[in-house]
Write a protein that holds these residues in place. Sequence first.
Motif: not given
Length: 378
Positions: A373-374, A199-205
């Motif tokens: 959503v993660v 996943p991305a380090g920030r926000g939603l993936s």
Amino acid sequence: MRAFITASGQCLPGSPVGNAAMADHIGRLSERCEREGRLALRQNGIRSRHYAMDANGRTDWTVARLAAGAVADILDRAEIDRSRIGYLATATTQNDIMVPGLASLVHGESGLPPLEVSSHQSVCASSMMALKGAALQISAGEHRAALAVGAEFASRYFRPGHYAETDTLSADGTLPRDAAFLRWTLSDGAAGVLVEDRPAGRGLSLAIDWISLRSFADRFAPCMTGGAMAGADGTLTPWSHADTIGDAARRGAFQLRQDMDALHRMLPVWLGELMRLVDEGRVAVDEVDWFLCHFSAKSLREEMVRLATRAGCMIPEERWFTNLYEKGNVGAASPFLLIDDLLRSGRLRAGQRILCAVPESGQCIMAYALMTVVEGPQ
């Protein structure tokens, strides 16, 4: 290894074109054609769309350049540098040229480093072919970052000059239904996603749980066509079999057509695929938080709702997310536009489940994808 959508982006050329300006923009054929166009607009419900040609038929755009614009937008929002992209999958209905493939052209336009490429050519479902290819590359450990991009430039086929002096245009300036509807429905643009092994380090993936795609061409003849000449009995002959290029053009080979009656016969098959996934336990309708269904017209959505309600697998309409009415039907770009706009909407929360549905009328394909959503570790 799992695959995650960590960034998304889009490229929509020019300013939105509203219904009142549409006839002037794509070019006028006849008053009767415009009356039929207004009927098509009532059926599809689209209020605005984007065109890569100006009202004089001029353009600096190509499908590859639109796709490269989407790639630039994705990378502007990504946490990784373009040098880390190892795979590029592209999707479109029709490439700019016959050779080479679209992925090579997009690679050349985008400034990406040497990488593996894959070109997918179908109609709307080619987007899901590209996405599945990218996700499988990541899951297999072949690459750590991949791009999947869809792009379309349909309006280049809708200018009056593409119908003039062809058998398609009648003496009173009208087009047959299978040619007229698409002229008032399809538009231009590109969108895509970045797929990574984390996943991305920030926000939603979006964690890609699975993608299912099945063709039913064993049951259906081609429905949406381009590059073919139709005989009196409906059989299709490739444009290259004509005696001359001029003969192929006169017979309408270089026009987009869609058999609307055949399209409606595909609806139960598309819904049947959802019912199969429900029966197999891969979809729980009550657990779907967002339904991203690509549909080409409001009238088709209404028919899908009716059939799904009767079959007992209807996802409540308040969970449907669509941008069709503002951005139009952009073919292979539309599923990625849905994902990008939902990610940008601020309405997602970690743990929510997203079901994507992409029907294709080319020769009957149905694709579904489930995502979760993660949230990144911040």
